[in-house]
Write an enzyme that holds these catalytic residues in place. Sequence first.
Site, PDB file in Angstrom:
ATOM      1  N   LYS A 215      -9.618  14.062   3.827  1.00  0.00           N
ATOM      2  CA  LYS A 215      -8.895  12.492   3.940  1.00  0.00           C
ATOM      3  C   LYS A 215      -7.641  12.424   5.264  1.00  0.00           C
ATOM      4  CE  LYS A 215      -7.447  13.684  -0.532  1.00  0.00           C
ATOM      5  NZ  LYS A 215      -6.866  12.535  -0.997  1.00  0.00           N
ATOM      6  N   ARG A 216      -6.614  11.464   5.637  1.00  0.00           N
ATOM      7  CA  ARG A 216      -6.033  12.344   6.799  1.00  0.00           C
ATOM      8  C   ARG A 216      -4.555  13.242   6.366  1.00  0.00           C
ATOM      9  NH1 ARG A 216      -5.889   8.141  10.877  1.00  0.00           N
ATOM     10  NH2 ARG A 216      -3.616   9.332  11.511  1.00  0.00           N
TER      11      ARG A 216
ATOM     12  N   HIS B 192       0.812  -1.112   0.224  1.00  0.00           N
ATOM     13  CA  HIS B 192      -0.053  -0.253  -0.005  1.00  0.00           C
ATOM     14  C   HIS B 192       0.647   1.127  -0.072  1.00  0.00           C
ATOM     15  CE1 HIS B 192      -4.492  -1.196   0.310  1.00  0.00           C
ATOM     16  NE2 HIS B 192      -3.289  -1.889   1.926  1.00  0.00           N
TER      17      HIS B 192
ATOM     18  N   THR C 197      -8.717   6.459  -2.477  1.00  0.00           N
ATOM     19  CA  THR C 197     -10.110   5.901  -2.600  1.00  0.00           C
ATOM     20  C   THR C 197     -11.346   6.935  -2.177  1.00  0.00           C
ATOM     21  OG1 THR C 197     -10.736   4.684  -0.265  1.00  0.00           O
ATOM     22  CG2 THR C 197     -10.130   2.975  -2.112  1.00  0.00           C
TER      23      THR C 197
ATOM     24  N   LYS D 171      -0.274  14.094   0.937  1.00  0.00           N
ATOM     25  CA  LYS D 171      -1.824  14.719   0.549  1.00  0.00           C
ATOM     26  C   LYS D 171      -1.730  16.173   0.311  1.00  0.00           C
ATOM     27  CE  LYS D 171      -3.549  10.852   2.677  1.00  0.00           C
ATOM     28  NZ  LYS D 171      -4.431   9.940   1.407  1.00  0.00           N
TER      29      LYS D 171
ATOM     30  N   LYS E 150     -14.631   7.698  -4.085  1.00  0.00           N
ATOM     31  CA  LYS E 150     -16.423   8.594  -3.607  1.00  0.00           C
ATOM     32  C   LYS E 150     -16.625   9.589  -4.332  1.00  0.00           C
ATOM     33  CE  LYS E 150     -14.229   5.820  -0.191  1.00  0.00           C
ATOM     34  NZ  LYS E 150     -13.569   6.039   1.486  1.00  0.00           N
TER      35      LYS E 150
HETATM   36  C1  LIG Z   1     -12.403   6.594   1.885  1.00  0.00           C
HETATM   37  C2  LIG Z   1     -11.727   6.905   3.144  1.00  0.00           C
HETATM   38  C3  LIG Z   1     -10.675   7.657   3.374  1.00  0.00           C
HETATM   39  C4  LIG Z   1      -9.427   7.777   2.338  1.00  0.00           C
HETATM   40  O1  LIG Z   1      -9.333   8.930   1.425  1.00  0.00           O
HETATM   41  P1  LIG Z   1      -8.175   8.868   0.579  1.00  0.00           P
HETATM   42  O2  LIG Z   1      -8.391  10.535   0.036  1.00  0.00           O
HETATM   43  O3  LIG Z   1      -8.672   7.997   0.153  1.00  0.00           O
HETATM   44  O4  LIG Z   1      -6.839   9.662   1.990  1.00  0.00           O
HETATM   45  C5  LIG Z   1      -9.822   7.797   4.381  1.00  0.00           C
HETATM   46  N1  LIG Z   1     -11.061   8.030   6.050  1.00  0.00           N
HETATM   47  C6  LIG Z   1     -12.363   7.583   5.732  1.00  0.00           C
HETATM   48  C7  LIG Z   1     -13.144   7.951   6.396  1.00  0.00           C
HETATM   49  C8  LIG Z   1     -12.752   7.250   4.393  1.00  0.00           C
HETATM   50  O5  LIG Z   1     -14.150   6.996   3.856  1.00  0.00           O
END
Ligand SMILES: *Cc1c(COP(=O)(O)O)cnc(C)c1O
Length: 823
Positions: free
Chosen positions: A557-558, A366, A665, A563, A669
């Site tokens: 995101k984190r 990952h 991911t 990022k 979404k």
């Molecule tokens: C999808 C998701 C992530 C991952 O987000 P990235 O933008 O791909 O880093 C992190 N936290 C939650 C709660 C998510 O639903």
Amino acid sequence: MNSGLREHSRTGLNADTLQRAIIDHLRYSIGRPASVLTPAHYYRALALATRDRMQQRWIASMQTYLDLSRKVAVYLSAEFLMGPQLGNNLLNLQIEQQARDALSALGQDLDEVLACEEEPGLGNGGLGRLAACYMDSLATLDRPAIGYGIRYEYGIFDQEIRDGWQVEKTDNWLDNGNPWEIAKPDLNFIVGWGGHTEQYLDEHGNFRARWVPRRFLKGIPYDTPIQGYGVNTCNTLTLWSARAVQSFELDAFNAGDYYKAVEDEVSSETVTKVLYPNDEPEAGKRLRLLQQHFFVSCSLQRVLHILEDVAERPVNELAEQFSLQLNDTHPSIGVAELMRLLVDERALGWDEAWEITVAAFGYTNHTLLPEALETWPLGLFAESLPRHLEIIYEINRRFLDEVRSRFPGDEARVRRMSLIGEDGGKSVRMAHLATVGSHAINGVAALHSELLKESVLKDFFELWPERFSNKTNGVTPRRFLALANPGLRELLDDAIGEGWITDLNRLRELEPFAEDSSFRMQWREVKRLNKARLAEYVLVTTGVDLDPNWMFDIQVKRIHEYKRQHLNVLHIVTLYNRLKQNPDLRIAPRAFIFGGKAAPGYFMAKRIIKLINAVGEAVNNDPHVSQFIKVAFLPNFNVKSAHLIYPAADLSEQISTAGKEASGTGNMKFMLNGALTIGTLDGANVEMREEAGAENFFLFGLTVDEVQRLVHEGYRPEDFVELNDELRAVLDLIASGHFSDGDPSVFAPIVDSLRSHDPFLVLADYSSYIECQQRVSEAWHDATAWTRMSILNTARSGKFSSDRAIAEYCDEIWGVRPVTVQA
Ligand SMILES: *Cc1c(COP(=O)(O)O)cnc(C)c1O
């Protein structure tokens, strides 16, 4: 009710049966008089009634994997970020309307009841959420599967924002109980830790080794049903909880040291107390290694128990009956533990045991970030798992012999590939252990899988090219479209039917509707209502009042330097400066919305949160500027709030430095829910742009090759400041203390880091980003064109279903076929 027959109150799916079941649980499981019942009690009663409805299918599905009539996928993951369960289970059982009606007859509102659920936050972010999406897809695709993980008593911390800073609160998700799990204490397993090893001669005169652990733990499994959508298959997620092993403490007890025994009980239970944040710079925590070993050992013992004791098959059939997938290196100690279980405890020969192990395991990588690759200091490892270390040395010895025979005289290669790292004190390299112990190794997006073969796993690719493949991540359309975006779900169902929910490529049928003006109007209306829903939530949680007619530009995101949330902030400050300098300037009004947690020990990430809030404060309180832009930081981004956020986005920020985000991911979404993406050629963005068409994607920034070249030539961030006066003004304003009550020290670490080394090339990408954002603003003015692009993004997001990803894993790596479960 059909044919006058009364449905069974535990299985019936009609609204009136469900109502009866809720009343039953209120009386017999909750046990309170009607006068004191709150929505939280109704939540619990409905959750129990819903679990009852999965029970028959769950037991029938379990029987299929206990029989081992078909191969079972075993997904080993230290994290499962499941999110709230009730809404998803009602959806997958297709009884949402019945539940709504049943509650309404009892004077309750389903949405209010759903809001009572405390989500199990047993993951940090993308990796844990991926495991949850994969569990949903496995069940929906009728593939027999078990997920194994850890039942953390405290999941990821709850984030509060105070004075702009992140404050961490413990996540007491189990305080009100967990109606979804069933403890199975009779299926416990014992796990060793510490101690030493011994050699002995067995009855055949062979030298053998055994491990004499210093202490033991007991693992108790808690099983949660994973109901597939519209099918009978209901798989299992097993999470292990640590307990003391009473019998081993009898000595202390008999000697009268009752308190010593109780103390040990308390310390054993700390093993599964808390989830570790994944971005902490400081690693090598002994308890973390114990957590990994604990859950993997319990899981492997359980799998062998099913194989040998329940299905009565010989152990050499392990890899025919089970496929064991390592979600990152966190469970990779399993390679050594399986060897120990086979060689030490079952007296298999080394070669046979190794063949079984490699055939059984697959490994998903990952990350390419070198600092995120797990290693354990040798001393710590030797004290904790002495027998495993011996096994790893033996695996390494044989493996390096193979390397030497393939690449004679190449000792540099041997050193690079060794399972034992020599640089900066000896360590065990878990990514190497996982790779050597697996027959299949995959990355999580096309670009990432290519880079793996050129960088961190290059030597391994040269040795075993046939073991490498790509499996681009995906997300479940059940949770992230049907559940999170009911407005869009209804519009889709009306336009193209309901087939998309299990066959996401059917969304392509939407493409012609992009040219239909009345459809575009409906599309915009759905988005506007989602934005109004989010705006209400933002107002309640932050006090910031957002206008749903503005562009919603979202980055959730984190929080991590790679990022690049701070690049987003530089854009906001750029607009702030422009508006201040030129009061006549008219720009497309935008709401900048952020969310995400920083690891508690990650200094820079926590300061970036403060910066976002500080800039927000200045922007939102400026009477002129706030007519055009506003900034909100949503506290405690988690799956529950994600349901409100992704569907409300017009613009999705996916702006990591090229080559740093393995897949992402969140990006998928957003696309699924009709957001346009501004992004770099990183991770799965590359494939999203390919699918959407370049004309429907806002691309900016350096490519991986350009990043590498710039770094290789010696990147000097000051060069980029010199070329761009606007950038200099932005950095100077932040450094001046303008956003920190005149105190320059607050943001000096961020600005100094950017101007001196800028490890993630924020300044190098600044001008390209700003220019691209200008194009975004211009595109926003043409609502028709924007809506057309939005529809096409959703229409072309089919590839990013976790159903596609899981079908690839099953067909190309695991050999796990669909099994129809008879109810
Ligand atoms: C999808 C998701 C992530 C991952 O987000 P990235 O933008 O791909 O880093 C992190 N936290 C939650 C709660 C998510 O639903």
